[in-house]
Design a protein around this motif. Structure first.
Motif, mmCIF file in Angstrom:
data_model
loop_
_atom_site.group_PDB
_atom_site.id
_atom_site.type_symbol
_atom_site.label_atom_id
_atom_site.label_comp_id
_atom_site.label_asym_id
_atom_site.label_seq_id
_atom_site.Cartn_x
_atom_site.Cartn_y
_atom_site.Cartn_z
ATOM 1 N N ARG A 1 0.844 -1.192 0.000
ATOM 2 C CA ARG A 1 0.000 0.000 0.000
ATOM 3 C C ARG A 1 0.881 1.245 0.000
ATOM 4 O O ARG A 1 1.840 1.328 0.766
ATOM 5 N N GLN A 2 0.536 2.221 -0.826
ATOM 6 C CA GLN A 2 1.327 3.446 -0.901
ATOM 7 C C GLN A 2 1.171 4.310 0.347
ATOM 8 O O GLN A 2 2.081 5.066 0.687
ATOM 9 N N ASP A 3 0.038 4.215 1.030
ATOM 10 C CA ASP A 3 -0.217 5.087 2.173
ATOM 11 C C ASP A 3 -0.031 4.391 3.515
ATOM 12 O O ASP A 3 -0.448 4.901 4.555
ATOM 13 N N GLU A 4 0.599 3.204 3.521
ATOM 14 C CA GLU A 4 0.847 2.476 4.759
ATOM 15 C C GLU A 4 2.348 2.315 4.974
ATOM 16 O O GLU A 4 3.091 2.034 4.033
ATOM 17 N N LYS A 5 2.786 2.477 6.205
ATOM 18 C CA LYS A 5 4.191 2.286 6.523
ATOM 19 C C LYS A 5 4.492 0.802 6.640
ATOM 20 O O LYS A 5 3.734 0.052 7.255
ATOM 21 N N GLY A 6 5.593 0.378 6.072
ATOM 22 C CA GLY A 6 6.011 -1.005 6.200
ATOM 23 C C GLY A 6 5.647 -1.857 4.999
ATOM 24 O O GLY A 6 4.919 -1.434 4.103
ATOM 25 N N MET A 7 6.179 -3.077 4.998
ATOM 26 C CA MET A 7 5.993 -4.026 3.904
ATOM 27 C C MET A 7 5.231 -5.241 4.413
ATOM 28 O O MET A 7 5.455 -5.711 5.528
ATOM 29 N N LEU A 8 4.358 -5.763 3.570
ATOM 30 C CA LEU A 8 3.523 -6.912 3.933
ATOM 31 C C LEU A 8 4.387 -8.167 4.038
ATOM 32 O O LEU A 8 5.025 -8.588 3.071
ATOM 33 N N LEU A 9 4.409 -8.788 5.221
ATOM 34 C CA LEU A 9 5.195 -9.999 5.436
ATOM 35 C C LEU A 9 4.566 -11.150 4.660
ATOM 36 O O LEU A 9 3.362 -11.400 4.760
ATOM 37 N N GLN A 10 5.379 -11.857 3.883
ATOM 38 C CA GLN A 10 4.885 -12.924 3.018
ATOM 39 C C GLN A 10 4.708 -14.216 3.813
ATOM 40 O O GLN A 10 5.649 -15.005 3.980
ATOM 41 N N LEU A 11 3.493 -14.430 4.287
ATOM 42 C CA LEU A 11 3.195 -15.564 5.160
ATOM 43 C C LEU A 11 2.818 -16.821 4.394
ATOM 44 O O LEU A 11 2.783 -17.908 4.970
ATOM 45 N N ASP A 12 2.542 -16.688 3.114
ATOM 46 C CA ASP A 12 2.056 -17.811 2.312
ATOM 47 C C ASP A 12 3.056 -18.183 1.215
ATOM 48 O O ASP A 12 2.678 -18.588 0.127
ATOM 49 N N SER A 13 4.348 -18.014 1.508
ATOM 50 C CA SER A 13 5.386 -18.226 0.495
ATOM 51 C C SER A 13 6.367 -19.315 0.874
ATOM 52 O O SER A 13 7.546 -19.254 0.528
ATOM 53 N N GLY A 14 5.880 -20.320 1.632
ATOM 54 C CA GLY A 14 6.754 -21.433 1.996
ATOM 55 C C GLY A 14 7.801 -21.061 3.020
ATOM 56 O O GLY A 14 8.837 -21.727 3.132
ATOM 57 N N ILE A 15 7.553 -19.992 3.788
ATOM 58 C CA ILE A 15 8.499 -19.553 4.822
ATOM 59 C C ILE A 15 7.774 -19.505 6.162
ATOM 60 O O ILE A 15 6.727 -18.868 6.296
ATOM 61 N N PHE A 16 8.339 -20.173 7.163
ATOM 62 C CA PHE A 16 7.829 -20.142 8.529
ATOM 63 C C PHE A 16 8.714 -19.210 9.340
ATOM 64 O O PHE A 16 9.935 -19.361 9.359
ATOM 65 N N TYR A 17 8.088 -18.240 9.998
ATOM 66 C CA TYR A 17 8.847 -17.194 10.691
ATOM 67 C C TYR A 17 8.817 -17.370 12.202
ATOM 68 O O TYR A 17 7.783 -17.705 12.788
ATOM 69 N N GLU A 18 9.968 -17.118 12.808
ATOM 70 C CA GLU A 18 10.079 -16.965 14.254
ATOM 71 C C GLU A 18 10.799 -15.641 14.519
ATOM 72 O O GLU A 18 11.513 -15.129 13.653
ATOM 73 N N PHE A 19 10.626 -15.126 15.733
ATOM 74 C CA PHE A 19 11.203 -13.828 16.059
ATOM 75 C C PHE A 19 11.797 -13.868 17.461
ATOM 76 O O PHE A 19 11.208 -14.432 18.383
ATOM 77 N N ILE A 20 12.982 -13.274 17.591
ATOM 78 C CA ILE A 20 13.655 -13.178 18.885
ATOM 79 C C ILE A 20 13.951 -11.706 19.146
ATOM 80 O O ILE A 20 14.482 -11.011 18.276
ATOM 81 N N LYS A 21 13.600 -11.224 20.326
ATOM 82 C CA LYS A 21 13.903 -9.829 20.646
ATOM 83 C C LYS A 21 15.413 -9.600 20.519
ATOM 84 O O LYS A 21 16.213 -10.374 21.063
ATOM 85 N N ALA A 22 15.766 -8.546 19.809
ATOM 86 C CA ALA A 22 17.188 -8.291 19.533
ATOM 87 C C ALA A 22 17.982 -8.118 20.824
ATOM 88 O O ALA A 22 19.136 -8.562 20.911
ATOM 89 N N ASP A 23 17.376 -7.498 21.826
ATOM 90 C CA ASP A 23 18.072 -7.281 23.097
ATOM 91 C C ASP A 23 18.365 -8.588 23.826
ATOM 92 O O ASP A 23 19.212 -8.632 24.720
ATOM 93 N N GLU A 24 17.622 -9.661 23.468
ATOM 94 C CA GLU A 24 17.789 -10.944 24.144
ATOM 95 C C GLU A 24 18.506 -11.976 23.270
ATOM 96 O O GLU A 24 18.724 -13.111 23.714
#
Length: 497
Positions: A283-306
């Protein structure tokens, strides 16, 4: 409106509906991807060694699959490169994306028959979402240029290998072939400066409507167009209305680009990497990029400080918070498992999930415990440019731990100016004020007289290009690190200065 332009609008509407379907069901979509990944890879060497036949939940996965970077996954990749099958993913990969390595030399990132289409479809879908969002489709009738690596590929034990952008060049759809530039021959030129000159010659009289590439290298192309013609890029290409970019934050370049072009143009941000195409601006009027959840990629996230804690918590989408810095971990149809790609991201939205790239987990300054990240220095630079008459070409930041005399240590900002500010001290003050506002650790160090205010060192024209050339990384997909925790880049720049 041409037939191609009309058809693009219809197709864009269809693709947008498909995207909205999975984007509105993020947890269900990610669980489906997770289950399919485990099922397909359970009989591989990696799957057998990590008990994939017993994994059904994320907790099972955490208990059996540790976080790894390329160096730790390399023994498996080496077996694949030797020609063995069913190592990380069933069969052999289609390609290896060859990238610069760290301690082990070149990196070979597998691209499989399942993962390769996701790279192509995401790039296509980014453009289609732009069409659906803006209603603009006329640009599909003009010429399009993608500044990329050479499409010439080598081979290793029956598998083709090359730069990702060069591999992708083999997948340009037929309906774009007549619009695509530069020519195959020009794209194969290895020397980047010679290549840019050849691209200028080929394109200067064409009707360019879309230009794509890493901003720093597109900037070189624009400057050489102007040198050749004496005209702004927007006058050379009156129908140029869309700039597509990835790899670095465009905002520090935006004012410079608008000056080179002579007007504003729309832009689409992409988040591609050899390991996967992770997100794009939908979207041109939204900040950020749409995370591709349906592209054969499983995501995990770790807080950078930890991240460097002994046992950091691995989070799913449902656990993340907006505005927090996370290290992104992926498992994918390319056979990358619990893989640390090295990037840090922040979520800007959770309905749907959109992200910005905030930096690299290894690219930060924390010589005194301040942990300044790329997003912070880029935002500080944007403020300084916006509040002064300055325009920048490029910049990078490093700590000065041992200054001369009895000076306090400081952060040194190396800046190549397109237009130097009238008051360089004010420029530095704005940057420093912004950093103190964004980073409480930095503020405490300044107020505690551990650090003095940052200093700006002006870099001569083309010094960054000279630096990149000196390390063999001029052009293509290579990017200058925004900041470092040592003086390796800084010392080399001092020699050039």
């Amino acid at each position: 409106m041409s037939i191609k332009s009309f058809a693009a609008k219809i197709f864009a509407s269809y693709i947008r509906k498909k995207i909205d379907h999975w984007a509105s069901r993020p947890y269900e979509t990610q669980d489906k991807v997770f289950q399919e990944l485990i099922k397909k890879a359970k009989n591989t060497k990696f799957g057998k060694e990590h008990n994939f036949n017993k994994i059904s939940t994320h907790l099972d996965f955490i208990q059996n699959v540790p976080i790894r970077d390329y160096e730790e996954l390399k023994p498996y990749v080496d077996l694949m490169v030797e020609g063995q099958e069913d190592i990380l993913w069933p069969g052999k990969p289609l390609y290896y994306a060859k990238t610069s390595g760290t301690t082990s030399g070149a990196k070979y990132i597998p691209l499989t028959k399942e993962s390769m289409p996701t790279h192509i479809n995401a790039a296509r879908n980014a453009i289609l979402c732009y069409i659906e969002d803006t209603g603009k489709s006329k640009f599909v009738d003009g010429k399009m240029i993608f500044l990329q690596g050479s499409p010439e590929l080598d081979e290793k034990n029956g598998v083709k290998l090359g730069r990702l952008s060069g591999i992708v060049a083999h997948y340009v759809p037929g309906y774009l072939q007549k619009n695509r530039m530069p020519s195959w021959e020009t794209n194969c030129i290895e020397d980047w400066e010679d290549k840019v000159d050849a691209i200028v010659e080929e394109t200067v009289k064409e009707d360019m409507s879309v230009i794509s590439g890493i901003p720093s290298w597109v900037q070189m192309y624009f400057e050489r167009l102007i040198d050749k013609t004496g005209k702004k890029v927007g006058d050379i290409f009156p129908n140029f209305d869309l700039f597509i970019y990835g790899g670095v934050n465009y905002e520090p370049y935006r004012s410079k680009f608008e000056n080179l072009i002579g007007r504003k143009v729309d832009s689409i941000e992409l988040y591609p990497a050899s390991e996967g195409f992770f997100a794009f601006q939908d979207r041109q009027d939204e900040k950020g990029m749409l995370l591709q959840l349906d592209s054969g990629i499983f995501y995990e996230f770790i807080k950078a400080d930890e991240f460097y804690d002994k046992d950091p918590k691995r989070l799913l989408l449902k656990d993340v918070e907006i505005g927090v810095n996370y290290v992104m971990i992926i498992s994918s149809t390319a056979g990358l498992w619990g893989y640390n790609i090295g990037d840090t991201i922040q979520f800007t939205s959770d309905k749907p999930y959109r992200v910005i790239v905030s930096g690299r987990i290894k690219h930060f300054i924390s010589a005194f415990g301040e942990h300044v990240i790329a997003k912070e220095v880029e935002e500080a630079m944007q403020e300084a440019v916006a509040e002064t008459d300055a325009a920048i070409t490029e910049f990078t930041v490093a700590p000065q731990i041992n200054p001369e005399g009895e000076e306090l240590p400081f952060h040194e900002w190396f800046v190549e100016f397109e237009q130097k500010p009238q008051d360089l001290n004010k420029f530095a003050e704005i940057i420093d004020r912004s950093l103190q506002k964004q980073n409480s650790y930095y503020l405490d160090l300044i107020e505690g007289n551990i650090l003095q205010r940052l200093k700006v060192t002006q870099v001569p024209q083309n010094a960054f290009q000279q630096y990149m050339k000196s390390i063999g990384k001029l052009g293509g997909q290579n990017k200058l690190p925004r900041l470092s925790n040592d003086r390796k880049i800084a010392d080399k720049l001092k020699e050039i200065i």
